[in-house]
Design a protein around this motif. Structure first.
Motif, PDB file in Angstrom:
ATOM      1  N   LYS A   1     -13.304  42.072   3.310  1.00 14.08           N
ATOM      2  CA  LYS A   1     -12.345  43.124   3.016  1.00 14.08           C
ATOM      3  C   LYS A   1     -11.866  43.016   1.568  1.00 14.08           C
ATOM      4  N   THR A   2     -11.567  41.789   1.138  1.00 13.18           N
ATOM      5  CA  THR A   2     -11.127  41.574  -0.245  1.00 13.18           C
ATOM      6  C   THR A   2     -12.243  41.940  -1.227  1.00 13.18           C
TER       7      THR A   2
ATOM      8  N   ASP B   1     -14.695  44.136  -0.778  1.00 11.35           N
ATOM      9  CA  ASP B   1     -14.843  45.592  -0.817  1.00 11.35           C
ATOM     10  C   ASP B   1     -13.738  46.246  -1.641  1.00 11.35           C
ATOM     11  N   GLU B   2     -12.526  45.702  -1.547  1.00 13.47           N
ATOM     12  CA  GLU B   2     -11.401  46.287  -2.281  1.00 13.47           C
ATOM     13  C   GLU B   2     -11.489  46.011  -3.780  1.00 13.47           C
TER      14      GLU B   2
END
Length: 414
Positions: free
Chosen positions: A138-139, A141-142
């Motif tokens: 998630k990190t 992708d962000e």
């Protein structure tokens, strides 16, 4: 290490290295038995185990003596480890011997290693590896669009993708490898300090406010031998019977006990003398009060304090506190209340606090409990000061002429 004192840096404006010097003396000079007793008195072991678990999960021994960050907590008297700049590495079998001196010294003790092993293995399960990877992805992708749009970045896009992929692989590798490394017997070797020139073990040198640190772990019989006012009720209970007692110096009640002060006990303290208990105190005055007073009306005594007793509740009922609180620093802890409770539960009721000369008549830090039906008058500063203790209840108390310095001639109760 002590030899590197010129490289120490204090991020406060006090430039106070006293706690660090005493920690270094214990790590570098204490024999194994002494080290085992004293290190939990100056280092928050629960926070150490968490810090050490983060490092091994990352395969990192980057936080060495010259980069380690420690916070000394003046409320607890203990160092707390601060994780920073951890980074990821592929962990290998040489990990334990490459780590810092403090960690190797602690983990060479089987009991401490067992706590660390249990804490770390409890984290290494399928649910946590899935959660960690999900957070990582998630990190990634962000942050990927932000990285690609940066025109002056240090790494190019290809290197960025390669390094982030490698970090993900390191997480998985370490999760699989660590259980094989954490054997039941500690894999850490640390040679017990020895003075080869003298041909005998080294000796620790505790200084400044830490000169009483060993008193925290003093055996019960030895404590009573040094403080003959107290009686032994059983192997866990100290008693101060009814009567008059003079305390010419500081008294440190060791941890792991209970101190019972009987109704009718009057404790008279010399100038600045204090009683610091690392165990719960039960002082129930019932019909006859228990009094904490200056031995000389011209000089104020220090503090009555409970430190680090946790959820085991101390009780003060029908107690009188008068003429104390010349702020004291003992074993690195700063006490500001005539009655102080740090990291402890305490119940105070039907008690009197008068003529405190310093900051607080009653102070609680990181504690819980209740203060009720008590009387505060003629106290120089705050009558009651509650710090970081949201579970502490104050109700049905009376206050008169507090916070204006001592008020000459004011009528007081008690």
């Amino acid at each position: 290490k002590t030899a590197g004192v010129n490289y120490w840096k204090d991020y406060t404006d006090q430039l106070d290295f006293e706690p660090l010097k005493n920690l270094a003396s214990i790590v570098e000079n204490a024999d194994n038995q002494t080290f085992k007793k004293l290190i939990p008195a100056i280092l928050d072991m629960d926070k150490f185990y968490g810090w050490a678990a983060i490092n091994i999960l990352a395969g990192s021994f980057h936080q060495q003596e010259n980069t380690m960050v420690l916070l000394f907590n003046r409320a607890s008297g203990k160092f707390e480890m601060i994780p920073w700049d951890v980074n990821h590495y592929y962990i290998n079998d040489a990990y334990f011997q490459d780590m810092d001196v403090l960690s190797r010294r602690i983990l060479s003790i089987p009991e401490f290693y067992g706590q660390f092993r249990q804490r770390t293995l409890a984290y290494l399960n399928e649910e946590n590896i899935k959660g960690d990877l999900k957070f990582y992805e998630k990190t990634f992708d962000e942050m990927k669009p932000e990285f690609y749009s940066d025109r002056i970045k240090f790494h190019n896009d290809y290197t960025f993708l390669r390094l982030t992929k490698r970090s993900r692989e390191q997480i998985i590798h370490n999760f699989e490898k660590i259980p094989q490394m954490l054997t039941e017997n500690t894999p850490v070797v640390f040679e017990e300090p020895f003075d080869s020139a003298q041909g005998k073990p080294k000796k620790i040198s505790l200084s400044g406010s830490f000169s009483n640190l060993e008193a925290i772990v003093l055996p019960l019989a030895e404590f009573v031998k040094n403080n003959q006012q107290f009686r032994i009720q059983d192997n866990k209970t100290l008693v101060l019977p009814a009567g008059n007692y003079y305390f010419p110096r500081d008294v440190i009640v060791p941890s792991g006990l209970i101190l019972v002060i009987r109704p009718g006990a009057n404790l008279f303290f010399a100038k600045s003398a204090s009683l610091i208990s690392y165990s719960p105190i039960i002082a129930e005055g019932s019909a006859t009060p228990i009094r904490f007073l200056p031995a000389d009306g011209r000089n104020n005594w220090g503090v009555m304090a409970i430190s680090g007793a946790g959820a085991k509740e101390s009780v003060f009922n029908n107690a009188v506190f008068s003429g104390g609180s010349s702020s004291r620093q003992i074993n690195g802890v700063i006490y500001t209340g005539m009655l102080s409770a740090h990291y402890s539960a305490v119940k105070v009721s039907h008690s009197t606090f008068i003529r405190d000369i310093d900051d607080d008549a009653f102070n609680i830090k990181y504690g819980s409990g209740v203060l009720t039906d008590s009387y505060f008058a003629d106290n120089n500063g705050d009558a009651v000061d509650i710090d970081e203790s949201p579970d502490f209840l104050v109700s049905s108390n009376r206050f008169a002429s507090n916070g204006h310095g001592l008020v000459p001639g004011h009528a007081t109760k008690g």
